[in-house]
Design a protein around this motif. Sequence first.
Motif, PDB file in Angstrom:
ATOM      1  N   LEU B  46      -0.473   2.865   4.078  1.00 19.29           N
ATOM      2  CA  LEU B  46       0.451   2.222   3.358  1.00 19.29           C
ATOM      3  C   LEU B  46       1.288   1.291   4.213  1.00 19.29           C
ATOM      4  CD1 LEU B  46       1.539   4.711   0.500  1.00 19.29           C
ATOM      5  CD2 LEU B  46      -0.151   2.710   0.437  1.00 19.29           C
ATOM      6  N   VAL B  47       2.035   2.189   5.053  1.00 17.58           N
ATOM      7  CA  VAL B  47       3.282   1.415   5.689  1.00 17.58           C
ATOM      8  C   VAL B  47       3.506   2.238   7.037  1.00 17.58           C
ATOM      9  CG1 VAL B  47       4.883   2.631   4.585  1.00 17.58           C
ATOM     10  CG2 VAL B  47       5.400   0.292   5.238  1.00 17.58           C
ATOM     11  N   SER B  48       4.055   1.240   8.002  1.00 15.97           N
ATOM     12  CA  SER B  48       4.436   2.136   9.208  1.00 15.97           C
ATOM     13  C   SER B  48       6.009   1.654   9.310  1.00 15.97           C
ATOM     14  CB  SER B  48       3.735   1.729  10.491  1.00 15.97           C
ATOM     15  OG  SER B  48       3.530   0.178  10.560  1.00 15.97           O
ATOM     16  N   PHE B  49       6.776   2.295  10.147  1.00 18.44           N
ATOM     17  CA  PHE B  49       8.390   1.946  10.071  1.00 18.44           C
ATOM     18  C   PHE B  49       8.678   2.438  11.504  1.00 18.44           C
ATOM     19  CE2 PHE B  49      11.996   1.517   7.320  1.00 18.44           C
ATOM     20  CZ  PHE B  49      12.885   2.211   8.082  1.00 18.44           C
ATOM     21  N   TYR B  50       9.471   1.313  12.150  1.00 21.20           N
ATOM     22  CA  TYR B  50      10.069   1.540  13.416  1.00 21.20           C
ATOM     23  C   TYR B  50      11.371   1.050  13.641  1.00 21.20           C
ATOM     24  CZ  TYR B  50      10.466   1.238  18.508  1.00 21.20           C
ATOM     25  OH  TYR B  50      10.790   1.071  19.795  1.00 21.20           O
ATOM     26  N   ASN B  51      12.332   1.549  14.222  1.00 22.99           N
ATOM     27  CA  ASN B  51      13.605   0.971  14.530  1.00 22.99           C
ATOM     28  C   ASN B  51      14.175   0.471  13.265  1.00 22.99           C
ATOM     29  OD1 ASN B  51      15.421   0.108  16.328  1.00 22.99           O
ATOM     30  ND2 ASN B  51      14.696  -1.695  16.792  1.00 22.99           N
ATOM     31  N   ASN B  52      14.024   1.226  12.195  1.00 23.53           N
ATOM     32  CA  ASN B  52      14.672   0.960  10.838  1.00 23.53           C
ATOM     33  C   ASN B  52      14.194  -0.386  10.331  1.00 23.53           C
ATOM     34  OD1 ASN B  52      16.671   2.958  10.417  1.00 23.53           O
ATOM     35  ND2 ASN B  52      17.991   2.381  12.107  1.00 23.53           N
ATOM     36  N   GLU B  53      12.963  -0.555  10.521  1.00 26.64           N
ATOM     37  CA  GLU B  53      12.243  -1.711   9.718  1.00 26.64           C
ATOM     38  C   GLU B  53      10.829  -1.481   9.635  1.00 26.64           C
ATOM     39  OE1 GLU B  53      13.398  -5.311  11.596  1.00 26.64           O
ATOM     40  OE2 GLU B  53      11.952  -4.994  13.164  1.00 26.64           O
ATOM     41  N   ILE B  54      10.090  -2.070   8.566  1.00 26.59           N
ATOM     42  CA  ILE B  54       8.715  -2.177   8.373  1.00 26.59           C
ATOM     43  C   ILE B  54       8.066  -2.636   9.351  1.00 26.59           C
ATOM     44  CG2 ILE B  54       6.938  -2.846   7.131  1.00 26.59           C
ATOM     45  CD1 ILE B  54       8.433  -1.916   4.514  1.00 26.59           C
ATOM     46  N   SER B  55       7.224  -2.270  10.243  1.00 30.75           N
ATOM     47  CA  SER B  55       6.535  -2.837  11.148  1.00 30.75           C
ATOM     48  C   SER B  55       4.977  -3.385  10.809  1.00 30.75           C
ATOM     49  CB  SER B  55       6.208  -1.898  12.443  1.00 30.75           C
ATOM     50  OG  SER B  55       5.936  -0.695  12.042  1.00 30.75           O
ATOM     51  N   GLU B  56       4.375  -2.588   9.925  1.00 34.46           N
ATOM     52  CA  GLU B  56       3.195  -3.094   9.117  1.00 34.46           C
ATOM     53  C   GLU B  56       3.040  -2.391   7.842  1.00 34.46           C
ATOM     54  OE1 GLU B  56      -0.261  -2.755  11.636  1.00 34.46           O
ATOM     55  OE2 GLU B  56      -1.394  -3.823  10.298  1.00 34.46           O
ATOM     56  N   LYS B  57       2.437  -3.218   6.805  1.00 32.54           N
ATOM     57  CA  LYS B  57       2.139  -2.787   5.750  1.00 32.54           C
ATOM     58  C   LYS B  57       0.739  -3.260   5.302  1.00 32.54           C
ATOM     59  CE  LYS B  57       4.718  -6.242   3.325  1.00 32.54           C
ATOM     60  NZ  LYS B  57       5.917  -6.613   2.338  1.00 32.54           N
ATOM     61  N   SER B  58       0.211  -2.328   4.223  1.00 24.80           N
ATOM     62  CA  SER B  58      -0.968  -2.640   3.799  1.00 24.80           C
ATOM     63  C   SER B  58      -1.032  -3.412   2.527  1.00 24.80           C
ATOM     64  CB  SER B  58      -2.015  -1.333   3.573  1.00 24.80           C
ATOM     65  OG  SER B  58      -1.257  -0.598   2.296  1.00 24.80           O
ATOM     66  N   GLU B  59      -2.011  -3.953   2.113  1.00 23.57           N
ATOM     67  CA  GLU B  59      -2.019  -4.680   0.793  1.00 23.57           C
ATOM     68  C   GLU B  59      -1.765  -3.780  -0.475  1.00 23.57           C
ATOM     69  OE1 GLU B  59      -5.723  -7.724   1.671  1.00 23.57           O
ATOM     70  OE2 GLU B  59      -6.025  -6.021   0.210  1.00 23.57           O
ATOM     71  N   ILE B  60      -1.986  -2.508  -0.259  1.00 21.87           N
ATOM     72  CA  ILE B  60      -1.540  -1.627  -1.318  1.00 21.87           C
ATOM     73  C   ILE B  60       0.067  -1.538  -1.613  1.00 21.87           C
ATOM     74  CG2 ILE B  60      -1.512   0.809  -2.363  1.00 21.87           C
ATOM     75  CD1 ILE B  60      -3.888   1.089  -0.114  1.00 21.87           C
ATOM     76  N   PHE B  61       0.785  -1.826  -0.447  1.00 21.12           N
ATOM     77  CA  PHE B  61       2.290  -1.537  -0.381  1.00 21.12           C
ATOM     78  C   PHE B  61       2.564  -2.816  -0.904  1.00 21.12           C
ATOM     79  CE2 PHE B  61       5.601   1.006   1.122  1.00 21.12           C
ATOM     80  CZ  PHE B  61       6.756  -0.007   1.439  1.00 21.12           C
ATOM     81  N   ASP B  62       2.797  -2.925  -2.149  1.00 19.70           N
ATOM     82  CA  ASP B  62       3.520  -4.198  -2.812  1.00 19.70           C
ATOM     83  C   ASP B  62       4.716  -4.010  -3.260  1.00 19.70           C
ATOM     84  OD1 ASP B  62       1.846  -3.459  -5.991  1.00 19.70           O
ATOM     85  OD2 ASP B  62       3.498  -2.581  -5.159  1.00 19.70           O
ATOM     86  N   ASP B  63       5.428  -4.870  -3.912  1.00 18.24           N
ATOM     87  CA  ASP B  63       6.783  -4.826  -4.196  1.00 18.24           C
ATOM     88  C   ASP B  63       7.247  -3.568  -5.006  1.00 18.24           C
ATOM     89  OD1 ASP B  63       7.007  -8.462  -4.721  1.00 18.24           O
ATOM     90  OD2 ASP B  63       6.891  -7.413  -3.088  1.00 18.24           O
ATOM     91  N   GLN B  64       6.471  -2.897  -5.531  1.00 21.72           N
ATOM     92  CA  GLN B  64       6.900  -1.774  -6.228  1.00 21.72           C
ATOM     93  C   GLN B  64       6.957  -0.455  -5.326  1.00 21.72           C
ATOM     94  OE1 GLN B  64       7.193  -1.290  -9.733  1.00 21.72           O
ATOM     95  NE2 GLN B  64       7.008  -3.384  -9.656  1.00 21.72           N
TER      96      GLN B  64
END
Lengths: 112, 114
Positions: B46-64
């Motif tokens: 879904l998503v990866s997070f580093y240094n207090n921000e999203i570093s990558e997200k997939s198509e599944i990880f939408d605005d919801q």
Amino acid sequence: DAKTTQPNSMESNEEEPVHLPCNHSTISGTDYIHWYRQLPSQGPEYVIHGLTSNVNNRMASLAIAEDRKSSTLILHRATLRDAAVYYCILKLYNTNAGKSTFGDGTTLTVKP
Amino acid sequence: EPEVTQTPSHQVTQMGQEVILHCVPISNHLYFYWYRQILGQKVEFLVSFYNNEISEKSEIFDDQFSVERPDGSNFTLKIRSTKLEDSAMYFCASSYETLNEKLFFGSGTQLSVL
């Protein structure tokens, strides 16, 4: 993402060695090969990883082909607890390397 | 061995409701992830997070979807308005680094949207 190919399923007898193959013919020189497994109703669990040389740890061994286009996870003596889905994953150097793309994996059945 | 802890283990919600899934990663880890697995299907990033921000997200990880690390120890996944298709097992994971480092996964939160 570079793809891996694994057999859908394999069977083993308890206390016998198991060799789980993985093909990754499009691997790049800096991509690491990681193996995880998922026991029923649990989260994935790290097994082993390597780059070029064969690797051993308390859980398993990883044999990497000289051209790195394939690898084999070796469980030296399978136990009933080793029944799981085993995933071979490439950690790609040129992307967010934290992201792991899981394929369908190999379902290992261990018979008593 | 240190563990990633997820709560709750099961969450039932009505369609359209907001849910927050909680994770406590391993304390010295720097990279945090959410994955999900719909019953009988693959584990999906879904998503990866580093240094207090999203570093990558997939198509599944939408605005919801959103993630937060509110206090330096917790890592949360929020789904603003749940849909039936959000029903899945959600896994949190963490690692100290990325390429040459193993991921530690939690045992998951089973989300059921009715």
